[in-house]
Design a protein around this motif. Sequence first.
Motif, PDB file in Angstrom:
ATOM      1  N   GLU A 148       0.845  -1.202   0.000  1.00 14.23           N
ATOM      2  CA  GLU A 148       0.000   0.000   0.000  1.00 14.23           C
ATOM      3  C   GLU A 148       0.876   1.247   0.000  1.00 14.23           C
ATOM      4  N   PRO A 149       0.565   2.205  -0.860  1.00 15.52           N
ATOM      5  CA  PRO A 149       1.383   3.427  -0.928  1.00 15.52           C
ATOM      6  C   PRO A 149       1.357   4.186   0.390  1.00 15.52           C
ATOM      7  N   GLU A 150       2.480   4.813   0.713  1.00 20.67           N
ATOM      8  CA  GLU A 150       2.590   5.558   1.957  1.00 20.67           C
ATOM      9  C   GLU A 150       3.235   6.907   1.711  1.00 20.67           C
ATOM     10  N   VAL A 151       2.938   7.822   2.611  1.00 20.07           N
ATOM     11  CA  VAL A 151       3.644   9.098   2.642  1.00 20.07           C
ATOM     12  C   VAL A 151       4.915   8.883   3.454  1.00 20.07           C
ATOM     13  N   THR A 152       6.042   9.322   2.926  1.00 25.60           N
ATOM     14  CA  THR A 152       7.295   9.195   3.671  1.00 25.60           C
ATOM     15  C   THR A 152       7.842  10.574   4.006  1.00 25.60           C
ATOM     16  N   GLN A 153       8.555  10.646   5.121  1.00 31.61           N
ATOM     17  CA  GLN A 153       9.124  11.911   5.568  1.00 31.61           C
ATOM     18  C   GLN A 153      10.560  11.696   6.017  1.00 31.61           C
ATOM     19  N   THR A 154      11.399  12.678   5.711  1.00 34.47           N
ATOM     20  CA  THR A 154      12.780  12.665   6.190  1.00 34.47           C
ATOM     21  C   THR A 154      13.173  14.066   6.656  1.00 34.47           C
ATOM     22  N   PRO A 155      14.045  14.159   7.665  1.00 36.90           N
ATOM     23  CA  PRO A 155      14.498  13.065   8.503  1.00 36.90           C
ATOM     24  C   PRO A 155      13.425  12.671   9.513  1.00 36.90           C
ATOM     25  N   SER A 156      13.652  11.613  10.238  1.00 36.22           N
ATOM     26  CA  SER A 156      12.691  11.242  11.271  1.00 36.22           C
ATOM     27  C   SER A 156      12.876  12.121  12.502  1.00 36.22           C
ATOM     28  N   HIS A 157      14.117  12.572  12.715  1.00 38.53           N
ATOM     29  CA  HIS A 157      14.401  13.436  13.854  1.00 38.53           C
ATOM     30  C   HIS A 157      15.456  14.449  13.438  1.00 38.53           C
ATOM     31  N   GLN A 158      15.193  15.713  13.734  1.00 42.24           N
ATOM     32  CA  GLN A 158      16.113  16.791  13.397  1.00 42.24           C
ATOM     33  C   GLN A 158      16.360  17.621  14.647  1.00 42.24           C
ATOM     34  N   VAL A 159      17.630  17.760  14.997  1.00 38.11           N
ATOM     35  CA  VAL A 159      18.002  18.618  16.111  1.00 38.11           C
ATOM     36  C   VAL A 159      18.746  19.814  15.540  1.00 38.11           C
ATOM     37  N   THR A 160      18.364  21.011  15.947  1.00 38.44           N
ATOM     38  CA  THR A 160      18.986  22.208  15.410  1.00 38.44           C
ATOM     39  C   THR A 160      19.136  23.262  16.490  1.00 38.44           C
ATOM     40  N   GLN A 161      20.007  24.205  16.224  1.00 37.64           N
ATOM     41  CA  GLN A 161      20.191  25.321  17.140  1.00 37.64           C
ATOM     42  C   GLN A 161      19.218  26.439  16.774  1.00 37.64           C
ATOM     43  N   MET A 162      18.764  27.137  17.792  1.00 37.73           N
ATOM     44  CA  MET A 162      17.874  28.285  17.577  1.00 37.73           C
ATOM     45  C   MET A 162      18.492  29.251  16.572  1.00 37.73           C
ATOM     46  N   GLY A 163      17.677  29.706  15.638  1.00 36.92           N
ATOM     47  CA  GLY A 163      18.137  30.627  14.614  1.00 36.92           C
ATOM     48  C   GLY A 163      18.591  29.963  13.324  1.00 36.92           C
ATOM     49  N   GLN A 164      18.776  28.662  13.349  1.00 32.70           N
ATOM     50  CA  GLN A 164      19.195  27.946  12.153  1.00 32.70           C
ATOM     51  C   GLN A 164      17.993  27.634  11.258  1.00 32.70           C
ATOM     52  N   GLU A 165      18.292  27.383  10.004  1.00 38.18           N
ATOM     53  CA  GLU A 165      17.267  27.003   9.031  1.00 38.18           C
ATOM     54  C   GLU A 165      17.158  25.480   8.966  1.00 38.18           C
ATOM     55  N   VAL A 166      15.942  24.990   8.846  1.00 42.03           N
ATOM     56  CA  VAL A 166      15.745  23.562   8.654  1.00 42.03           C
ATOM     57  C   VAL A 166      14.800  23.339   7.470  1.00 42.03           C
ATOM     58  N   ILE A 167      15.004  22.228   6.799  1.00 37.89           N
ATOM     59  CA  ILE A 167      14.118  21.819   5.716  1.00 37.89           C
ATOM     60  C   ILE A 167      13.618  20.413   6.016  1.00 37.89           C
ATOM     61  N   LEU A 168      12.325  20.279   6.083  1.00 38.56           N
ATOM     62  CA  LEU A 168      11.689  18.986   6.311  1.00 38.56           C
ATOM     63  C   LEU A 168      11.124  18.500   4.983  1.00 38.56           C
ATOM     64  N   ARG A 169      11.351  17.238   4.700  1.00 41.23           N
ATOM     65  CA  ARG A 169      10.992  16.702   3.387  1.00 41.23           C
ATOM     66  C   ARG A 169       9.913  15.635   3.469  1.00 41.23           C
ATOM     67  N   CYS A 170       9.099  15.602   2.438  1.00 43.12           N
ATOM     68  CA  CYS A 170       7.982  14.678   2.361  1.00 43.12           C
ATOM     69  C   CYS A 170       7.889  14.161   0.937  1.00 43.12           C
ATOM     70  N   VAL A 171       7.645  12.870   0.796  1.00 39.62           N
ATOM     71  CA  VAL A 171       7.343  12.311  -0.524  1.00 39.62           C
ATOM     72  C   VAL A 171       5.890  11.878  -0.494  1.00 39.62           C
ATOM     73  N   PRO A 172       5.045  12.562  -1.241  1.00 39.06           N
ATOM     74  CA  PRO A 172       3.605  12.249  -1.233  1.00 39.06           C
ATOM     75  C   PRO A 172       3.317  10.919  -1.926  1.00 39.06           C
ATOM     76  N   ILE A 173       2.124  10.423  -1.718  1.00 35.32           N
ATOM     77  CA  ILE A 173       1.630   9.298  -2.500  1.00 35.32           C
ATOM     78  C   ILE A 173       1.488   9.779  -3.946  1.00 35.32           C
ATOM     79  N   SER A 174       1.874   8.933  -4.900  1.00 32.11           N
ATOM     80  CA  SER A 174       2.174   9.409  -6.253  1.00 32.11           C
ATOM     81  C   SER A 174       1.015  10.061  -6.988  1.00 32.11           C
ATOM     82  N   ASN A 175      -0.202   9.643  -6.828  1.00 39.44           N
ATOM     83  CA  ASN A 175      -1.295  10.240  -7.584  1.00 39.44           C
ATOM     84  C   ASN A 175      -2.056  11.302  -6.791  1.00 39.44           C
TER      85      ASN A 175
END
Lengths: 116, 111
Positions: free
Chosen positions: B1-28
């Motif tokens: 069964e198709p699933e939505v995936t996300q990376t990373p599973s855990h992100q630790v960052t310092q205040m003021g830093q930029e973060v990018i969270l990624r997602c791969v949607p179900i294809s259709n």
Amino acid sequence: AQSVAQPEDQVNVAEGNPLTVKCTYSVSGNPYLFWYVQYPNRGLQFLLKYITGDNLVKGSYGFEAEFNKSQTSFHLKKPSALVSDSALYFCAVRDIYTGTASKLTFGTGTRLQVTL
Amino acid sequence: EPEVTQTPSHQVTQMGQEVILRCVPISNHLYFYWYRQILGQKVEFLVSFYNNEISEKSEIFDDQFSVERPDGSNFTLKIRSTKLEDSAMYFCATSERDEQFFGPGTRLTVL
């Protein structure tokens, strides 16, 4: 503004007994209603939805929910609880007039604890 | 069964830093969403995205947040300058029509 209320923080039930998790909603128009389940450290899994038609909808894992327009409720039910049903349950609503891409508004969640 | 995936599973960052969270949607699926859940609290809507533009955004989604589909498959959430209060679980969701399907989430910890 749409809103959802889940009046019980926790529901405790013995395995084999029926369970009910309560949800009431408020929307300006007709609602689309959903139930999701969240296991520890996991995302939300879709259980069932009410869009239109029969007020009793059936979903995954033997769960069902009853839509009651006059009481603005959408209670989740299961005839016989399992220990593996223990999880956090979220009710959610979407206003059908705000388009397919519109947001879900969630309740605060109800923790279901099923014991032997 | 198709699933939505996300990376990373855990992100630790310092205040003021930029973060990018990624997602791969179900294809259709054509509709994309970001939600967040602060520990012990309810799931809150951030933004919805359709046809390469934002459809709706919440009050939480201020100028420090942005979303895009950079390559037609990934769907990203960028937080430009993270704050302590951005610490939460961030969920991507996608839909074809009515029900939204959620990914497993990215736990963001801002120190």
